[in-house]
Write an enzyme that holds these catalytic residues in place. Structure first.
Site, PDB file in Angstrom:
ATOM      1  N   THR A 234       4.957 -11.941  -2.117  1.00  0.00           N
ATOM      2  CA  THR A 234       3.716 -11.179  -1.945  1.00  0.00           C
ATOM      3  C   THR A 234       3.199 -10.796  -3.330  1.00  0.00           C
ATOM      4  O   THR A 234       3.774 -11.170  -4.340  1.00  0.00           O
ATOM      5  CB  THR A 234       3.957  -9.906  -1.108  1.00  0.00           C
ATOM      6  OG1 THR A 234       4.664  -8.948  -1.916  1.00  0.00           O
ATOM      7  CG2 THR A 234       4.768 -10.211   0.144  1.00  0.00           C
ATOM      8  N   CYS A 235       2.138  -9.990  -3.369  1.00  0.00           N
ATOM      9  CA  CYS A 235       1.591  -9.592  -4.675  1.00  0.00           C
ATOM     10  C   CYS A 235       2.534  -8.655  -5.420  1.00  0.00           C
ATOM     11  O   CYS A 235       2.443  -8.522  -6.639  1.00  0.00           O
ATOM     12  CB  CYS A 235       0.217  -8.944  -4.510  1.00  0.00           C
ATOM     13  SG  CYS A 235       0.217  -7.437  -3.526  1.00  0.00           S
ATOM     14  N   ASN A 236       3.433  -7.990  -4.700  1.00  0.00           N
ATOM     15  CA  ASN A 236       4.338  -7.033  -5.342  1.00  0.00           C
ATOM     16  C   ASN A 236       5.764  -7.547  -5.496  1.00  0.00           C
ATOM     17  O   ASN A 236       6.583  -6.884  -6.130  1.00  0.00           O
ATOM     18  CB  ASN A 236       4.390  -5.727  -4.542  1.00  0.00           C
ATOM     19  CG  ASN A 236       3.187  -4.865  -4.822  1.00  0.00           C
ATOM     20  OD1 ASN A 236       2.677  -4.847  -5.929  1.00  0.00           O
ATOM     21  ND2 ASN A 236       2.720  -4.164  -3.814  1.00  0.00           N
TER      22      ASN A 236
ATOM     23  N   GLU B 296       3.004   0.881   3.729  1.00  0.00           N
ATOM     24  CA  GLU B 296       1.905  -0.062   4.009  1.00  0.00           C
ATOM     25  C   GLU B 296       2.349  -1.057   5.089  1.00  0.00           C
ATOM     26  O   GLU B 296       3.505  -1.446   5.167  1.00  0.00           O
ATOM     27  CB  GLU B 296       1.480  -0.774   2.722  1.00  0.00           C
ATOM     28  CG  GLU B 296       2.595  -1.469   1.963  1.00  0.00           C
ATOM     29  CD  GLU B 296       2.612  -2.963   2.202  1.00  0.00           C
ATOM     30  OE1 GLU B 296       1.760  -3.442   2.961  1.00  0.00           O
ATOM     31  OE2 GLU B 296       3.489  -3.631   1.635  1.00  0.00           O
TER      32      GLU B 296
ATOM     33  N   GLN C 285       0.912  -4.122   5.767  1.00  0.00           N
ATOM     34  CA  GLN C 285       0.665  -5.549   5.554  1.00  0.00           C
ATOM     35  C   GLN C 285       1.959  -6.333   5.351  1.00  0.00           C
ATOM     36  O   GLN C 285       2.036  -7.516   5.682  1.00  0.00           O
ATOM     37  CB  GLN C 285      -0.250  -5.758   4.353  1.00  0.00           C
ATOM     38  CG  GLN C 285      -0.728  -7.206   4.248  1.00  0.00           C
ATOM     39  CD  GLN C 285      -1.689  -7.418   3.107  1.00  0.00           C
ATOM     40  OE1 GLN C 285      -1.785  -6.594   2.213  1.00  0.00           O
ATOM     41  NE2 GLN C 285      -2.406  -8.517   3.120  1.00  0.00           N
TER      42      GLN C 285
ATOM     43  N   GLN D 208       3.207 -10.178   6.429  1.00  0.00           N
ATOM     44  CA  GLN D 208       3.659 -11.144   5.432  1.00  0.00           C
ATOM     45  C   GLN D 208       5.055 -11.668   5.764  1.00  0.00           C
ATOM     46  O   GLN D 208       5.337 -12.858   5.585  1.00  0.00           O
ATOM     47  CB  GLN D 208       3.634 -10.491   4.042  1.00  0.00           C
ATOM     48  CG  GLN D 208       2.220 -10.221   3.543  1.00  0.00           C
ATOM     49  CD  GLN D 208       2.181  -9.271   2.367  1.00  0.00           C
ATOM     50  OE1 GLN D 208       3.071  -8.422   2.200  1.00  0.00           O
ATOM     51  NE2 GLN D 208       1.152  -9.386   1.537  1.00  0.00           N
TER      52      GLN D 208
ATOM     53  N   GLY E  55     -12.654 -14.258  -2.519  1.00  0.00           N
ATOM     54  CA  GLY E  55     -11.577 -14.479  -1.556  1.00  0.00           C
ATOM     55  C   GLY E  55     -11.976 -13.943  -0.194  1.00  0.00           C
ATOM     56  O   GLY E  55     -12.925 -13.155  -0.072  1.00  0.00           O
ATOM     57  N   ALA E  56     -11.256 -14.375   0.841  1.00  0.00           N
ATOM     58  CA  ALA E  56     -11.574 -13.920   2.201  1.00  0.00           C
ATOM     59  C   ALA E  56     -10.318 -13.804   3.055  1.00  0.00           C
ATOM     60  O   ALA E  56     -10.403 -13.808   4.275  1.00  0.00           O
ATOM     61  CB  ALA E  56     -12.583 -14.876   2.857  1.00  0.00           C
ATOM     62  N   GLY E  57      -9.160 -13.689   2.404  1.00  0.00           N
ATOM     63  CA  GLY E  57      -7.906 -13.557   3.136  1.00  0.00           C
ATOM     64  C   GLY E  57      -7.724 -12.168   3.706  1.00  0.00           C
ATOM     65  O   GLY E  57      -8.619 -11.311   3.639  1.00  0.00           O
TER      66      GLY E  57
END
Length: 413
Positions: free
Chosen positions: A55-57, A118, A120, A124, A193-195
């Site tokens: 993920t981004c983190n 969070e 999300q 994921q 982006g559109a995710g």
């Protein structure tokens, strides 16, 4: 077999390291195939017992090894990402067995996220789970860990305040933008982006009611979906542009928010921003890039009128109210411990399943042998009991004191 978790995660590993060693969705299949190739060389690496979460983190690898040698996996990760091994070793956290399980449960519950609680991360994990299932890399143990951690996550979010005191990336991003633009309703916004993450960001930023919103994305259809699902209450102007045209959109965009998977180096470089600032007569620009790897050149921080932020820059805002979140995290950890105990019971039962099956088959054969002697029922039972008692007495001397105590308790009951 030993379960290991290899984790590059915020805040221990900075973004510059996380983006170097990230394994994007585009490369997940290739990563599993590559991991399979080293499993053929090093039998201790169990490719059929592996799970990758990126993920981004965080970028994390969960894998069962037949020994405690973690070097093969670290070498593979560095080689696959074509990065120096020393950088990986400096920042990677390695957890073994119970600690690896606990870490995964914490991740699934959002207890290890920058934005505590969070939601999300659950999506994921489910997406990564589906990918691993399609490639058949999950053992029953990993299946169970993932499924039970997601169940634990539901209970944590239902019974604790883990997400109540958290500030989201979107809220933190808006707070920073408000430091630059006092009247955000007078600004133009560009969403790249559109995710799923971009949809959340767009929904929050659009509540500031900007003059105009432009969406730049590879897929026109996905951009339209973002408008329908997340911008239905926005009454200003909306434009959809192709991703190839993004550099031409910068000059008229006061606020640019980006979250996209892009592997062709940088999408926007420092020169692009310099040209845009000149066209804007050096009116300030705000740029937020939550992509990993970054697609906007971090070098633009050196430009006096460009205010650039990435995921790590948001952390100091998100970390406000830490004491309240720590209290909620402690509540979550108690639930996590309970669910891990349930997993341990399942694991023990699953582990002895083959032994139970063998015992049942052995007893059935012995009973059949006794019945074939055509003795009376009493004689059959006596012979059956003597045979098994003889085998049991041979095992007793090898039992530990703890095992003997448990056996005594069973007999007393």
């Amino acid at each position: 077999m030993y379960l290991f978790a290899f984790a590059l995660r915020h805040p221990h590993a900075p973004l510059t390291i996380r983006e170097k060693f990230s394994i994007t969705n585009q490369h997940i299949k290739q990563a599993y195939d590559s991991l399979n190739s080293i499993a053929n060389i090093y039998p201790s690496v169990n490719y059929k017992n592996s799970f990758i979460l990126s993920t981004c983190n965080r970028s994390e690898i969960y894998i069962y090894l037949s020994d405690n040698n973690t070097e093969h996996v670290l070498n593979w990760w560095a080689d696959f990402c074509r990065q120096p091994l020393k950088d990986l070793k400096k920042y990677v956290d390695i957890y073994a067995e119970e600690k690896a399980v606990f870490h995964f449960f914490e991740v699934a519950c959002g207890a290890d996220s920058m934005v505590l609680g969070e939601t999300q991360i659950s999506k994921q994990i489910k997406d990564a789970y589906a990918q691993a299932q399609s490639i058949s890399t999950l053992s029953p143990y990993l299946h169970s860990i993932i499924q039970k951690s997601l169940n634990c996550s539901k209970e944590v979010r239902t019974k604790t305040n883990i997400g109540k005191f958290s500030i989201s990336f979107a809220s933190a991003g808006i707070t920073l933008a408000q430091h630059i633009f006092t009247h955000m309703h007078k600004q133009n916004m560009l969403f790249i982006g559109a995710g799923e993450m971009m949809q959340t960001l767009a929904a929050h930023f659009s509540l500031q009611n900007p003059q105009k919103i432009t969406i730049a994305n590879r897929s026109f259809e996905n951009a339209q979906d973002l408008v329908k699902m997340r911008l239905q209450n926005y009454t200003g102007r909306i434009e959809i542009q192709s991703l190839e045209n993004v550099k031409n959109l910068l000059a008229e965009s006061d606020i640019t928010v980006c979250c996209i998977e892009y592997t062709n180096n940088l999408l926007i470089n420092s020169e692009d921003i310099q040209k845009s600032l000149k066209k804007r007569r050096y009116k300030p620009m705000y740029l937020l890039d939550l992509s990993v790897p970054l697609v906007i050149d971090a070098g633009i921080k050196k430009l006096s009128d460009a205010f650039f932020y990435n995921v790590d820059d948001l952390s100091y805002i998100i970390e406000n109210g830490q004491s309240k979140r720590n209290e909620a995290k402690k509540e979550a950890e108690q639930i996590i411990i309970k669910h891990i105990q349930q997993f341990d019971i399942w694991k023990k039962n699953y582990t002895i399943k083959p032994l139970i099956s063998k015992i049942q088959n052995k007893l059935n054969k012995q009973m059949q042998a006794c019945l074939n002697d055509n003795n009376s029922t009493e004689a059959v039972l006596q012979k059956f009991m003597q045979y098994n008692l003889h085998n049991l007495l041979q095992l007793l001397p090898d039992l530990t004191q703890e095992q003997q105590d448990k056996f005594n308790k069973y007999l007393d009951d």
